[in-house]
Design an enzyme around this catalytic site. Structure first.
Site, PDB file in Angstrom:
ATOM      1  N   ASP A 349      10.977  32.782  92.228  1.00 27.93           N
ATOM      2  CA  ASP A 349      11.951  31.699  92.183  1.00 27.93           C
ATOM      3  C   ASP A 349      11.751  30.735  93.366  1.00 27.93           C
ATOM      4  O   ASP A 349      11.336  31.152  94.447  1.00 27.93           O
ATOM      5  CB  ASP A 349      13.353  32.316  92.246  1.00 27.93           C
ATOM      6  N   GLU A 378       7.630  29.244  90.836  1.00 30.12           N
ATOM      7  CA  GLU A 378       8.379  28.107  90.294  1.00 30.12           C
ATOM      8  C   GLU A 378       8.203  26.918  91.240  1.00 30.12           C
ATOM      9  O   GLU A 378       8.573  26.994  92.406  1.00 30.12           O
ATOM     10  CB  GLU A 378       9.863  28.455  90.182  1.00 30.12           C
TER      11      GLU A 378
END
Ligand code: CA
Length: 634
Positions: A349, A378
């Site tokens: 993330d 990400e």
């Protein structure tokens, strides 16, 4: 006082004896309460909760937390294990214990002796035997098709864990997008066959680690205990069972990892080891969300600092991974999950918001133990170059070695959205896809990128294409036939829709995942004809991709888009697949002369979706807004 007076003298002796008696009583009491008066050795937790012998990295750093634990002296006596150093930090309730576990060390219970004055306490630490061949097994990658889901919103397999009274958020409300809905790991286990049937070979769950926040904690990105599965989702044991069950069905498991921030209720946030454990400032300091500042040669120091050290949101303290103890804590936690559960890969993330040197060290440490382990980061930004800068072995001059195998390919996602919403011209429409993929020269391994059409933060793909099933199929068809590791978001296959404003609208429950749901879209009978059409299309191509290596790892050859048509091929030594995308309401015919270099040697083709034969001796028929996937035959 007249001591010659016998009355006075008697009184004096009496008082003197009383004083002696009181003093004696005092001594007795002190002796009696001695056990309560001295400092006790408190050990609240030790992380990692266990470790293994036979790891390639011999060093292990234990985070020991307990009231004034830093006053204790430590010793161990275990063959092959050496106590290197006990590190103290600002907060006396922490010590960080450096151990070396030599290759000769055997599994067993490591007694760690804590001594404080005359007090002793033995902490029994488990050194386990490694199981399985985790260091040599293949990870996920272009051979896979990933099904991504949010466990709270997918299926409720265990209503018994919907409300956990010991948690800070005790409300369940399926009518509100901000509350927990009750979905869990058991719900995913119950639908592994559904996922597999779609042609998927891997499952990515948004974070399942404990999120004990007072509100809006269903999404999982505000971790409060790095070593615990959230009790609303299940237990650590159930998560391991889920991994095993998935493996038994031929599905890999990707764990969602968050290194940039934690939840406000994280146990170590409530008692910081040191002030520099997180980024702090006098007033709330928010990130500028500009990844560009990290590689822009003209970037200001202010912007760089704001990007990395600013908080993502007010309720998620920003971790300072430059703190070496925190860095070790996070790295060991990552390895602990891989070793203890057998997961196959990571999704990382908010990748670029963490300290990039830390992220590089993290992946290096992971790959030291598990050389094939894959992770995608990400990086929600707006240029292929930014993505390529972050990928391992970057070809961009000056880019640091990130050790990051792949990126979540936002650029290709944005390109598909444009391609299906704008008429084609020199730069836009279908041409956007062509230009995006042509920049693959910047990547070391573009196939490692995770390709997708929508996710938990973006508008649902069916809404993006104006609820046009023809365009939907164009997007799905492209996703499953172009290069990369394709990923589908739960519910996209059954035409779930909505725009991500707010994001809760694209995180709705999968109908049929809860007992008593009026509709069950896990079954053919529960879907509308359009939903069934979409589902069958995904399944057809998903299963074909799973069974045909050419679509997974075959070379990609693309032709310059012309006449509202984009044509590309996937080919290997034995097979070739031709893909034709046509944007426009009107049907047209594709003349094949231009594609001779790929068609030579083939006599005909078979349309994968319809099963119909396709002649290569005449122009190919194209319906309005369509995609054709054609397996070439000799
Ligand atoms: Ca539940």
């Amino acid at each position: 006082m007249n001591f010659s007076n016998p009355v006075f003298a008697g009184c004096f002796i009496y008082i003197l004896n009383m004083k002696k008696l009181l003093f004696f009583c005092f001594l007795i009491c002190c002796s009696f309460f001695k056990g309560f008066c001295i400092d006790k050795i408190e050990i609240t937790r030790v992380d990692p909760p266990n470790w293994w012998v036979g790891m390639k990295e011999s060093r292990l750093q234990l985070c020991v937390y307990g009231k004034n634990i830093s006053n204790s002296v430590l010793s161990i006596n275990y063959q092959g294990v050496t106590l290197i150093k006990v590190n103290k930090v600002e907060n006396p309730d922490y010590i960080f214990v450096d151990l070396d576990i030599a290759s000769i060390a055997q599994p067993g219970t490591l007694d760690i002796l804590f001594t404080l004055g005359k007090e002793h306490r033995t902490y029994k630490y488990q050194l386990l035997k490694r199981t399985g061949n985790k260091d040599s097994k293949p990870s996920y990658g272009p051979n896979d098709f990933v099904y991504m889901l949010m466990p709270d919103r997918f299926s409720n397999g265990d209503p018994g864990n919907d409300i956990v009274k010991t948690c800070n958020e005790t409300q369940l409300n399926r009518d509100s997008m901000f509350y927990r809905h009750g979905g869990d790991i058991q719900g995913v286990i119950n639908h592994l066959d559904y996922i597999k049937d779609l042609g998927a070979t891997a499952v990515w769950l948004t974070p399942v680690q404990e999120n004990n926040e007072p509100r809006t904690s269903y999404h999982g990105y505000a971790i409060t205990d790095h070593y615990r599965i959230d009790p609303r989702f299940g237990t650590n044991e159930l998560y391991t069972q889920f991994v095993n069950d998935a493996h038994d069905k031929g599905l890999k498991v990707i764990m969602d990892m968050v290194y940039n921030h934690v939840g406000t209720q994280h146990w170590f946030i409530k008692s910081l080891p040191s002030q520099d454990w997180i980024h702090q400032s006098d007033t709330f300091f928010q990130t500028n969300y500009r990844v560009t500042a990290l590689m822009d040669p003209h970037a200001s120091e202010f912007d760089k600092h704001k990007m990395t050290d600013g908080w993502f949101v007010k309720f998620m303290p920003d971790l300072n991974q430059k703190n070496p103890f925190l860095a070790r804590y996070l790295i060991q936690n990552s390895i602990w999950w891989i070793e203890s559960t057998g997961i196959d890969g990571f999704r990382i993330d908010t990748y670029a918001y963490s300290d990039l040197q830390f992220m590089s060290n993290l992946m290096a440490a992971v790959k030291k133990e598990y050389p094939q382990f894959n992770a995608v980061g990400e990086l929600w930004d707006h240029s292929v170059a930014y993505q390529a800068y972050m990928m391992q072995h970057s070809k961009i001059l000056g880019a640091p070695e990130s050790n990051l195998p792949g990126l979540i390919d936002f650029q290709l996602c944005f390109a598909v959205s444009e391609a299906l919403n704008k008429p084609m011209d020199w730069t836009d429409g279908l041409t956007k896809i062509y230009y995006t993929l042509s920049q693959d020269f910047l990547y070391a391994e573009p196939d490692k990128n995770l390709t997708f059409l929508d996710n938990h933060d973006l508008s649902r793909f069916y809404s993006v294409v104006g609820e046009d099933l023809r365009k939907f199929k164009m997007g799905i068809g492209f996703l499953l036939t172009t290069r990369g590791t394709p990923c589908i978001y739960y519910g996209t296959e059954i035409l779930m829709k909505n725009f991500s404003d707010p994001d809760g609208k694209v995180r709705e429950d999968f109908a049929g995942g809860w007992a008593g749901d009026k509709l069950n879209k896990f079954t053919d009978a529960g879907r509308t004809p359009a939903e069934q059409d979409a589902f069958s299309f995904v399944k057809k191509l998903g299963q074909y991709r799973r069974e045909h290596e050419v679509l997974r790892t075959g070379a990609l050859t693309q032709f310059v888009p012309e006449n509202d048509t984009y044509v590309y091929f996937r080919s290997n030594q034995t097979s070739t697949v031709m893909v034709i995308m046509h944007y426009g309401d009107k049907a047209q015919k594709l003349v094949l002369d231009r594609y001779h270099e790929k068609l030579a040697g083939y006599a005909k083709g078979v349309d994968i979706v319809s099963g119909n034969e396709v002649s290569l001796n005449s122009p190919v028929e194209l319906q309005g807004f369509s995609i054709r996937v054609i397996e070439l035959k000799k």
